[in-house]
Design a protein around this motif. Structure first.
Motif, PDB file in Angstrom:
ATOM      1  N   LEU A  21       0.837  -1.193   0.000  1.00  0.00           N
ATOM      2  CA  LEU A  21       0.000   0.000   0.000  1.00  0.00           C
ATOM      3  C   LEU A  21       0.872   1.244   0.000  1.00  0.00           C
ATOM      4  CD1 LEU A  21      -2.670  -1.085   2.628  1.00  0.00           C
ATOM      5  CD2 LEU A  21      -2.751  -1.316   0.137  1.00  0.00           C
ATOM      6  N   MET A  22       0.378   2.277  -0.631  1.00  0.00           N
ATOM      7  CA  MET A  22       1.039   3.579  -0.608  1.00  0.00           C
ATOM      8  C   MET A  22       0.573   4.308   0.646  1.00  0.00           C
ATOM      9  SD  MET A  22       0.592   4.691  -4.594  1.00  0.00           S
ATOM     10  CE  MET A  22       1.655   6.115  -4.407  1.00  0.00           C
ATOM     11  N   PRO A  23       1.287   5.351   1.070  1.00  0.00           N
ATOM     12  CA  PRO A  23       0.745   6.155   2.169  1.00  0.00           C
ATOM     13  C   PRO A  23      -0.659   6.639   1.779  1.00  0.00           C
ATOM     14  CG  PRO A  23       3.015   6.761   1.769  1.00  0.00           C
ATOM     15  CD  PRO A  23       2.601   5.837   0.642  1.00  0.00           C
ATOM     16  N   PHE A  24      -1.607   6.532   2.698  1.00  0.00           N
ATOM     17  CA  PHE A  24      -2.997   6.903   2.413  1.00  0.00           C
ATOM     18  C   PHE A  24      -3.047   8.394   2.122  1.00  0.00           C
ATOM     19  CE2 PHE A  24      -7.425   7.863   3.150  1.00  0.00           C
ATOM     20  CZ  PHE A  24      -8.067   6.749   2.617  1.00  0.00           C
ATOM     21  N   SER A  25      -3.550   8.732   0.939  1.00  0.00           N
ATOM     22  CA  SER A  25      -3.487  10.106   0.455  1.00  0.00           C
ATOM     23  C   SER A  25      -4.867  10.682   0.177  1.00  0.00           C
ATOM     24  CB  SER A  25      -2.665  10.142  -0.838  1.00  0.00           C
ATOM     25  OG  SER A  25      -3.368   9.471  -1.875  1.00  0.00           O
ATOM     26  N   SER A  26      -4.877  11.960  -0.162  1.00  0.00           N
ATOM     27  CA  SER A  26      -6.121  12.622  -0.566  1.00  0.00           C
ATOM     28  C   SER A  26      -6.728  11.934  -1.782  1.00  0.00           C
ATOM     29  CB  SER A  26      -5.858  14.100  -0.882  1.00  0.00           C
ATOM     30  OG  SER A  26      -5.385  14.764   0.251  1.00  0.00           O
ATOM     31  N   TRP A  27      -5.875  11.453  -2.664  1.00  0.00           N
ATOM     32  CA  TRP A  27      -6.339  10.733  -3.853  1.00  0.00           C
ATOM     33  C   TRP A  27      -7.102   9.475  -3.450  1.00  0.00           C
ATOM     34  CZ3 TRP A  27      -7.850  10.708  -8.541  1.00  0.00           C
ATOM     35  CH2 TRP A  27      -7.860   9.551  -9.303  1.00  0.00           C
ATOM     36  N   HIS A  28      -6.529   8.707  -2.526  1.00  0.00           N
ATOM     37  CA  HIS A  28      -7.195   7.487  -2.066  1.00  0.00           C
ATOM     38  C   HIS A  28      -8.536   7.819  -1.418  1.00  0.00           C
ATOM     39  CE1 HIS A  28      -2.844   6.004  -1.839  1.00  0.00           C
ATOM     40  NE2 HIS A  28      -3.391   5.545  -2.960  1.00  0.00           N
ATOM     41  N   LEU A  29      -8.552   8.871  -0.606  1.00  0.00           N
ATOM     42  CA  LEU A  29      -9.788   9.283   0.049  1.00  0.00           C
ATOM     43  C   LEU A  29     -10.844   9.654  -0.990  1.00  0.00           C
ATOM     44  CD1 LEU A  29     -11.404   9.939   2.593  1.00  0.00           C
ATOM     45  CD2 LEU A  29     -10.290  12.189   2.627  1.00  0.00           C
ATOM     46  N   ALA A  92      -5.821  -5.695   8.866  1.00  0.00           N
ATOM     47  CA  ALA A  92      -4.603  -4.946   8.516  1.00  0.00           C
ATOM     48  C   ALA A  92      -4.946  -3.690   7.727  1.00  0.00           C
ATOM     49  CB  ALA A  92      -3.653  -5.831   7.710  1.00  0.00           C
ATOM     50  N   PHE A  93      -5.900  -3.807   6.811  1.00  0.00           N
ATOM     51  CA  PHE A  93      -6.277  -2.632   6.027  1.00  0.00           C
ATOM     52  C   PHE A  93      -6.966  -1.597   6.908  1.00  0.00           C
ATOM     53  CE2 PHE A  93      -8.696   0.036   3.178  1.00  0.00           C
ATOM     54  CZ  PHE A  93      -7.730   0.349   2.236  1.00  0.00           C
ATOM     55  N   GLN A  94      -7.824  -2.039   7.817  1.00  0.00           N
ATOM     56  CA  GLN A  94      -8.502  -1.098   8.714  1.00  0.00           C
ATOM     57  C   GLN A  94      -7.475  -0.381   9.601  1.00  0.00           C
ATOM     58  OE1 GLN A  94     -12.069  -0.388   8.709  1.00  0.00           O
ATOM     59  NE2 GLN A  94     -11.017   1.363   9.583  1.00  0.00           N
ATOM     60  N   ASP A  95      -6.446  -1.106  10.066  1.00  0.00           N
ATOM     61  CA  ASP A  95      -5.373  -0.468  10.844  1.00  0.00           C
ATOM     62  C   ASP A  95      -4.664   0.602  10.011  1.00  0.00           C
ATOM     63  OD1 ASP A  95      -5.955  -2.076  13.033  1.00  0.00           O
ATOM     64  OD2 ASP A  95      -4.262  -3.440  12.692  1.00  0.00           O
ATOM     65  N   TYR A  96      -4.441   0.307   8.744  1.00  0.00           N
ATOM     66  CA  TYR A  96      -3.812   1.254   7.811  1.00  0.00           C
ATOM     67  C   TYR A  96      -4.656   2.522   7.674  1.00  0.00           C
ATOM     68  CZ  TYR A  96      -3.135   2.850   2.889  1.00  0.00           C
ATOM     69  OH  TYR A  96      -2.969   3.565   1.734  1.00  0.00           O
ATOM     70  N   VAL A  97      -5.963   2.359   7.502  1.00  0.00           N
ATOM     71  CA  VAL A  97      -6.862   3.516   7.383  1.00  0.00           C
ATOM     72  C   VAL A  97      -6.883   4.299   8.699  1.00  0.00           C
ATOM     73  CG1 VAL A  97      -9.261   4.244   7.042  1.00  0.00           C
ATOM     74  CG2 VAL A  97      -8.264   2.498   5.558  1.00  0.00           C
ATOM     75  N   ASN A  98      -6.976   3.580   9.817  1.00  0.00           N
ATOM     76  CA  ASN A  98      -6.986   4.259  11.122  1.00  0.00           C
ATOM     77  C   ASN A  98      -5.717   5.073  11.324  1.00  0.00           C
ATOM     78  OD1 ASN A  98      -9.438   3.029  11.578  1.00  0.00           O
ATOM     79  ND2 ASN A  98      -8.639   1.512  12.988  1.00  0.00           N
ATOM     80  N   ALA A  99      -4.577   4.506  10.938  1.00  0.00           N
ATOM     81  CA  ALA A  99      -3.306   5.232  11.070  1.00  0.00           C
ATOM     82  C   ALA A  99      -3.301   6.476  10.189  1.00  0.00           C
ATOM     83  CB  ALA A  99      -2.131   4.315  10.710  1.00  0.00           C
ATOM     84  N   ALA A 100      -3.917   6.371   9.019  1.00  0.00           N
ATOM     85  CA  ALA A 100      -3.964   7.513   8.100  1.00  0.00           C
ATOM     86  C   ALA A 100      -4.748   8.681   8.691  1.00  0.00           C
ATOM     87  CB  ALA A 100      -4.591   7.102   6.772  1.00  0.00           C
ATOM     88  N   PHE A 101      -5.742   8.374   9.491  1.00  0.00           N
ATOM     89  CA  PHE A 101      -6.579   9.426  10.050  1.00  0.00           C
ATOM     90  C   PHE A 101      -6.180   9.802  11.476  1.00  0.00           C
ATOM     91  CE2 PHE A 101      -9.142   8.025   6.488  1.00  0.00           C
ATOM     92  CZ  PHE A 101      -9.412   9.252   5.898  1.00  0.00           C
ATOM     93  N   CYS A 102      -5.002   9.361  11.898  1.00  0.00           N
ATOM     94  CA  CYS A 102      -4.454   9.792  13.184  1.00  0.00           C
ATOM     95  C   CYS A 102      -3.943  11.216  12.964  1.00  0.00           C
ATOM     96  CB  CYS A 102      -3.317   8.867  13.606  1.00  0.00           C
ATOM     97  SG  CYS A 102      -2.513   9.374  15.130  1.00  0.00           S
ATOM     98  N   SER A 103      -4.633  12.170  13.551  1.00  0.00           N
ATOM     99  CA  SER A 103      -4.276  13.565  13.319  1.00  0.00           C
ATOM    100  C   SER A 103      -4.183  14.309  14.638  1.00  0.00           C
ATOM    101  CB  SER A 103      -5.309  14.229  12.405  1.00  0.00           C
ATOM    102  OG  SER A 103      -6.577  14.194  13.020  1.00  0.00           O
TER     103      SER A 103
END
Length: 188
Positions: A21-29, A92-103
């Motif tokens: 996976l790439m770093p979760f980006s605005s494009w992915h969102l 694993a994917f949900q953890d990835y998304v959760n990490a992306a929205f850690c702000s």
């Protein structure tokens, strides 16, 4: 220091079902919102949601919507996966998304109104305008890192709503004390 600032620079996106996976980006969102993905809109994702989300998040802005919606390529890759791997892959994917929205955390404020344009467009615009990125780089830049840069820019421009690490600990302590008090009252 809030953990979001550290995590935004140190998080390494996982490989899920054999796709890095790439770093979760605005494009992915943007693409996942447009597809109605429960990973970003809420809900319970099924196998098809997972496969589509992994596919999208393993590609970037430069590859465009064509690759994100390449149904034959997605089906070919999905058929090669083992069913038992899906439960672990979903976690694993949900953890990835959760990490992306850690702000960064903020004190609530009534100063701003609700934004009208999509948040992913605001993030990409900030990256282009304030971080002087190209359009492609802005759309591929990690959303959690943009959030940290936005927090610093806001604070530099006078916004005092960003919480300190001590503020966050204090709020957690108050919440724990309130929960404890509520539990004691319920026992009586």
């Amino acid at each position: 220091m809030q953990g979001a600032f550290i995590q935004s620079l140190t998080f390494n996106p996982p490989t899920v079902l054999g796709r890095k996976l790439m770093p979760f980006s605005s494009w992915h969102l943007l693409v996942l919102e447009a597809a109605g993905s429960p990973f970003v809109l809420g809900g319970v994702p099924d196998i098809d949601d997972l496969v589509a989300a992994i596919w999208v998040c393993s590609h970037g802005f430069a590859e465009g919507i064509t690759i994100a919606g390449d149904a034959p390529a997605i089906r070919k890759w999905a058929r090669a996966q083992k069913k038992p791997a899906f439960t672990a892959a979903r976690a694993a994917f949900q953890d990835y998304v959760n990490a992306a929205f850690c702000s960064p955390e903020y004190w609530s404020s009534s100063d701003g109104g609700e934004i009208r344009a999509p948040a992913c467009w605001h993030m990409a615009t900030f990256a282009m305008r304030e971080l002087h990125m190209t359009e492609q780089a802005a759309w591929d830049f990690p959303v959690n890192r943009i959030g940290c840069y936005q927090a610093c820019a806001g604070e530099s421009n006078g916004n005092k709503d960003l919480m300190s690490a001590d503020d966050i600990k204090g709020v957690a302590t108050l919440e724990a004390d309130a929960d404890k008090e509520k539990a004691e009252k319920e026992k009586k």
